[in-house]
Design a protein around this motif. Structure first.
Motif, PDB file in Angstrom:
ATOM      1  N   ARG A   1     -11.767  36.529  -7.008  1.00 63.30           N
ATOM      2  CA  ARG A   1     -10.863  36.349  -5.807  1.00 63.30           C
ATOM      3  C   ARG A   1     -11.019  37.344  -4.793  1.00 63.30           C
ATOM      4  O   ARG A   1     -11.120  36.866  -3.674  1.00 63.30           O
ATOM      5  N   GLN A   2     -11.346  38.650  -5.046  1.00 60.87           N
ATOM      6  CA  GLN A   2     -11.394  39.585  -4.202  1.00 60.87           C
ATOM      7  C   GLN A   2     -12.848  39.280  -3.128  1.00 60.87           C
ATOM      8  O   GLN A   2     -13.035  39.297  -2.015  1.00 60.87           O
ATOM      9  N   ARG A   3     -13.910  38.760  -3.917  1.00 62.35           N
ATOM     10  CA  ARG A   3     -15.177  38.594  -3.183  1.00 62.35           C
ATOM     11  C   ARG A   3     -14.915  37.117  -2.375  1.00 62.35           C
ATOM     12  O   ARG A   3     -15.622  37.187  -1.347  1.00 62.35           O
ATOM     13  N   LEU A   4     -14.175  36.346  -3.064  1.00 64.01           N
ATOM     14  CA  LEU A   4     -14.058  35.128  -2.088  1.00 64.01           C
ATOM     15  C   LEU A   4     -13.394  35.335  -0.853  1.00 64.01           C
ATOM     16  O   LEU A   4     -13.537  34.844   0.352  1.00 64.01           O
ATOM     17  N   ALA A   5     -12.367  36.234  -0.931  1.00 64.64           N
ATOM     18  CA  ALA A   5     -11.456  36.630   0.354  1.00 64.64           C
ATOM     19  C   ALA A   5     -12.520  37.428   1.196  1.00 64.64           C
ATOM     20  O   ALA A   5     -12.378  37.108   2.538  1.00 64.64           O
ATOM     21  N   LEU A   6     -13.251  38.498   0.708  1.00 66.24           N
ATOM     22  CA  LEU A   6     -14.187  39.153   1.581  1.00 66.24           C
ATOM     23  C   LEU A   6     -14.971  38.132   2.317  1.00 66.24           C
ATOM     24  O   LEU A   6     -15.286  38.325   3.491  1.00 66.24           O
ATOM     25  N   ALA A   7     -15.703  37.009   1.650  1.00 64.21           N
ATOM     26  CA  ALA A   7     -16.452  35.865   2.116  1.00 64.21           C
ATOM     27  C   ALA A   7     -15.584  35.421   3.549  1.00 64.21           C
ATOM     28  O   ALA A   7     -16.333  35.029   4.612  1.00 64.21           O
ATOM     29  N   ARG A   8     -14.443  34.841   3.077  1.00 64.79           N
ATOM     30  CA  ARG A   8     -13.681  34.270   4.206  1.00 64.79           C
ATOM     31  C   ARG A   8     -13.355  35.239   5.190  1.00 64.79           C
ATOM     32  O   ARG A   8     -13.481  34.817   6.473  1.00 64.79           O
ATOM     33  N   SER A   9     -13.207  36.407   5.148  1.00 68.05           N
ATOM     34  CA  SER A   9     -13.175  37.512   6.319  1.00 68.05           C
ATOM     35  C   SER A   9     -14.465  37.633   7.124  1.00 68.05           C
ATOM     36  O   SER A   9     -14.478  37.612   8.304  1.00 68.05           O
ATOM     37  N   LEU A  10     -15.594  37.579   6.317  1.00 65.75           N
ATOM     38  CA  LEU A  10     -16.969  37.606   6.987  1.00 65.75           C
ATOM     39  C   LEU A  10     -17.320  36.605   7.765  1.00 65.75           C
ATOM     40  O   LEU A  10     -17.853  36.867   8.849  1.00 65.75           O
ATOM     41  N   ILE A  11     -16.914  35.346   7.585  1.00 65.56           N
ATOM     42  CA  ILE A  11     -17.401  34.111   8.012  1.00 65.56           C
ATOM     43  C   ILE A  11     -16.601  33.936   9.218  1.00 65.56           C
ATOM     44  O   ILE A  11     -17.058  33.461  10.298  1.00 65.56           O
ATOM     45  N   THR A  12     -15.381  34.545   9.522  1.00 65.57           N
ATOM     46  CA  THR A  12     -14.683  34.687  10.892  1.00 65.57           C
ATOM     47  C   THR A  12     -15.351  35.446  12.021  1.00 65.57           C
ATOM     48  O   THR A  12     -15.267  35.103  13.187  1.00 65.57           O
ATOM     49  N   ASP A  13     -16.240  36.459  11.415  1.00 67.10           N
ATOM     50  CA  ASP A  13     -16.893  37.052  12.498  1.00 67.10           C
ATOM     51  C   ASP A  13     -16.118  37.741  13.572  1.00 67.10           C
ATOM     52  O   ASP A  13     -16.534  37.532  14.742  1.00 67.10           O
ATOM     53  N   PRO A  14     -15.155  38.794  13.321  1.00 66.60           N
ATOM     54  CA  PRO A  14     -14.234  39.054  14.267  1.00 66.60           C
ATOM     55  C   PRO A  14     -14.841  40.364  15.091  1.00 66.60           C
ATOM     56  O   PRO A  14     -15.990  40.856  14.626  1.00 66.60           O
ATOM     57  N   GLU A  15     -14.420  40.610  16.245  1.00 61.73           N
ATOM     58  CA  GLU A  15     -15.025  41.681  17.132  1.00 61.73           C
ATOM     59  C   GLU A  15     -14.776  42.937  16.131  1.00 61.73           C
ATOM     60  O   GLU A  15     -15.855  43.892  16.269  1.00 61.73           O
ATOM     61  N   VAL A  16     -13.699  43.038  15.562  1.00 65.17           N
ATOM     62  CA  VAL A  16     -13.380  44.266  14.720  1.00 65.17           C
ATOM     63  C   VAL A  16     -12.831  43.892  13.346  1.00 65.17           C
ATOM     64  O   VAL A  16     -11.894  43.018  13.280  1.00 65.17           O
ATOM     65  N   LEU A  17     -13.584  44.284  12.239  1.00 68.56           N
ATOM     66  CA  LEU A  17     -12.972  43.842  10.790  1.00 68.56           C
ATOM     67  C   LEU A  17     -12.336  44.955  10.210  1.00 68.56           C
ATOM     68  O   LEU A  17     -13.278  46.013   9.919  1.00 68.56           O
TER      69      LEU A  17
END
Length: 637
Positions: free
Chosen positions: A482-498
């Motif tokens: 679950r933690q890795r899927l959530a990380l992938a979801r955050s990475l795909i957004t590509d925000p200015e600051v993560l």
């Protein structure tokens, strides 16, 4: 507003200063629906209340042998029956519409507030209370808003009937006009006690809901430590408290209902006794006595709404108070969106409260000895100011002065316990994004190959992993998956600051090392802040910041800080005195190295990964075993 028009384009800004003010705000926003229900309520109640007069006219017409008046009475009865049927039908329709639209408005403003606060909401309000407000409390609030118009129609009807009886038959009408207000206020002394008991019941029910919600959320952990029975006993106890409180509250409301039956009966006996006396003296006709008697019988129906509005208010008041409490929470000091329309800021991320600086385009790791302090700092970096009102600056621009959507486009915070909603993997990745990072890159960086295989295997007929279904909260997956899927979801957004809060706390060290390398590569040129105490992540950060007691205590890189800063080493390596002595001996005995593969750096990483390796080697493992394991990790990375 009709039910088919829901949801509201704009539910409005609620008055959350108190529970009564919130209820009044709801009423004002539904004024049109309330007036419609009031009009149909008057048609219904007046038609019902007019039936006794029609019956009285008909009886008197038979006594007087007047066919004309009998026909007139029949026509009036037909008209009142039609008004009763039509009024009741449309009153029910209007009342249900008011109930559902009021509940929908409350749910919309609650959903908007939840989206605005994000993960900060459950840090300020218990998750169970949020569930209670958005389910049972919404129903209670809608009930009161809906019942108000029917109560108003019933009250106006009672007044109209009293006036009509006084005009129709003054001798008996005065008795009824005096007795009905007494009936209406007879239960008032009991209402405060009934309200207190209802509040107590709702409080107990809310606590039981919170306990159930928290237990379900932590069910996997409870099973792991064998704590199911303990929490089950706690819920049984809480449930019994709710039952006892509900019984005590029901007793009081039963007493109020009994009084509402007893008092009209006593009034009816008094009116019949007095009316028979007047009829024997010839001062009252038989038809008039029947009309007055029937009116009192009919008035018990609208009088019931006095009891209902009291119950509705008693149950909705604590619900409105809880809803107002949630709706009054703010993510920031309200500046009125002073930077609305401005370009999205970019630059260094700086927190004045702690002195934390995350340079633009670099990977900054933050080490905090207190996990709760780390969570609060991560929340503040996402645009939620501190209790003192200090806001984080992005490129010199306060984040809380930006509109919410723009602030979240600029800075994305992944919580320590991210939530995965049910649906397909494609739905999970259907989030606002820059378009520069595709799903495959994000999944690869987060090391999700085994997660994809597990999802395909668990989904019947799903050949494409993106079409594989995820169960609610991803409960079919392990914590690390679950933690890795959530990380992938955050990475795909590509925000200015993560901002990532402990993104690899549930994965093994081999996977953690690969994730660290993948995140560093994928976020190259982007600002990334990682809250962690893992040496495998810290060693790959461009900059490491130690935050101690709410302030930046040291800045550098991992291999420097682990030597020079004892407080940093204590958090990262979790060294005991014995381990410190062993470390010194190993550093003196081992060969030096400047390329990062000598004994000194390897030992630093080995001790830094002590918490990750302890499960595999045990407390009695030799230093040689730990060093060997660490070398394998670095080679695989």
């Amino acid at each position: 507003m009709q039910i088919r028009d829901l949801p509201y384009p704009d539910p409005g800004v609620p008055d959350a200063r108190s529970g009564p003010r919130f209820l009044w705000w709801l009423f004002r926003n539904q004024l049109g629906g309330q007036l419609k229900a009031l009009a149909w309520g008057l048609v219904h109640f007046l038609s019902v209340s007019a039936l006794p007069f029609c019956v009285g006219v008909a009886v008197q017409a038979v006594v007087d042998r007047s066919g004309t008046r009998l026909a007139l009475a029949g026509g009036l009865l037909l008209l009142c029956s039609a008004g009763n049927a039509i009024g009741d039908t449309f009153l029910h329709r209007a009342a249900v519409t008011n109930w559902i639209t009021a509940a929908a408005r409350v749910q919309q403003v609650l959903a908007r507030k939840t989206a605005q606060l994000g993960s900060a909401l459950t840090r300020r309000v218990a998750a169970g209370e949020v569930v209670a407000v958005s389910t049972g409390d919404v129903e209670k609030i809608g009930w009161f808003v809906e019942a108000w118009s029917r109560f108003t129609a019933a009250a106006l009807t009672v007044v109209a009937v009293c006036v009509g009886l006084v005009v129709y038959q003054p001798a008996l009408g005065v008795v009824v006009a005096v007795g009905l207000p007494v009936l209406a206020v007879a239960v008032l002394p009991l209402l405060p006690r009934a309200t207190r008991r209802a509040d107590f019941q709702r409080e107990k029910a809310g606590r039981a809901t919170e306990l159930a919600s928290d237990t379900v959320a932590g069910l996997r952990v409870l099973r792991g430590i064998g704590g199911e029975e303990l929490f089950l006993d706690r819920y049984r106890s809480a449930s019994q408290e709710v039952r006892h409180a509900a019984v005590r509250s029901a007793r009081m409301w039963s007493l109020i209902s009994a009084i509402q039956v007893l008092m009209p009966g006593l009034l009816l006996i008094a009116v019949v006794w007095y009316g028979v006396h007047l009829a024997r003296e010839g001062r009252v006709g038989v038809g008039e006595l029947v009309a007055v008697y029937s009116s009192i019988m009919i008035l018990t129906y609208p009088l019931r709404h006095f009891e209902e509005i009291a119950m509705a208010y008693s149950f909705s008041r604590p619900s409105a108070r809880r809803a107002a409490r949630v709706l009054s929470l703010e993510r920031a000091t309200d500046t009125g969106g002073s930077l609305d329309g401005a370009e999205l800021p970019s630059g260094d991320l700086y927190d004045p409260a702690t002195g934390l600086l995350a340079p633009t385009g670099r990977l900054t790791a933050v080490v905090c000895g207190d996990p709760d302090a780390a969570g609060r700092l991560a929340e503040r970096l996402g645009g939620h100011p501190s209790e003192e009102g200090t806001s984080v600056l992005l490129g010199g621009v306060p984040l809380d002065e930006l509109p919410l959507d723009r602030a979240r486009t600029a800075v994305l915070v992944q919580d320590k316990d991210p939530v995965l909603l049910s649906g397909t993997l494609r739905d999970l990745f259907d989030v606002p994004r820059s378009g520069d990072v595709d799903a495959r890159e994000a999944l690869a960086a987060a090391q999700c190959e085994d997660v994809l295989a597990a999802l395909v295997q668990g989904s019947l007929g799903a050949e494409d992993p993106m079409d594989a279904r995820i169960t609610e909260r991803g409960r079919s997956l392990s914590g690390g998956q679950r933690q890795r899927l959530a990380l992938a979801r955050s990475l795909i957004t590509d925000p200015e600051v993560l901002v990532l809060d402990e993104p690899t706390s549930a994965v093994d060290s081999h996977t953690e090392a690969r994730i660290a390398q993948g995140v560093r590569h994928l976020r190259s040129g982007r600002t990334t802040v990682v809250f962690t105490s893992s040496p495998l992540l810290l060693d790959r950060a461009d900059r490491v910041v130690l935050v101690h007691e709410g302030e930046v205590a040291a800045v550098g890189v991992h291999r420097e800080l682990v030597h020079a800063e004892p407080r940093y080493r204590a958090v990262v390596t979790r060294e005991t005195d014995e381990e410190t002595a062993a470390r010194s001996i190993a550093l003196d005995a081992g060969p030096g190295g400047e390329d990062g593969h000598g004994a000194r750096p390897a030992f630093e990483d080995g001790h830094g990964a002590g918490s990750a390796l302890k499960d595999r080697h045990g407390a009695g493992s030799s230093l040689k075993d730990v060093l060997k394991e660490l070398e394998e990790i670095e080679e695989s990375a």
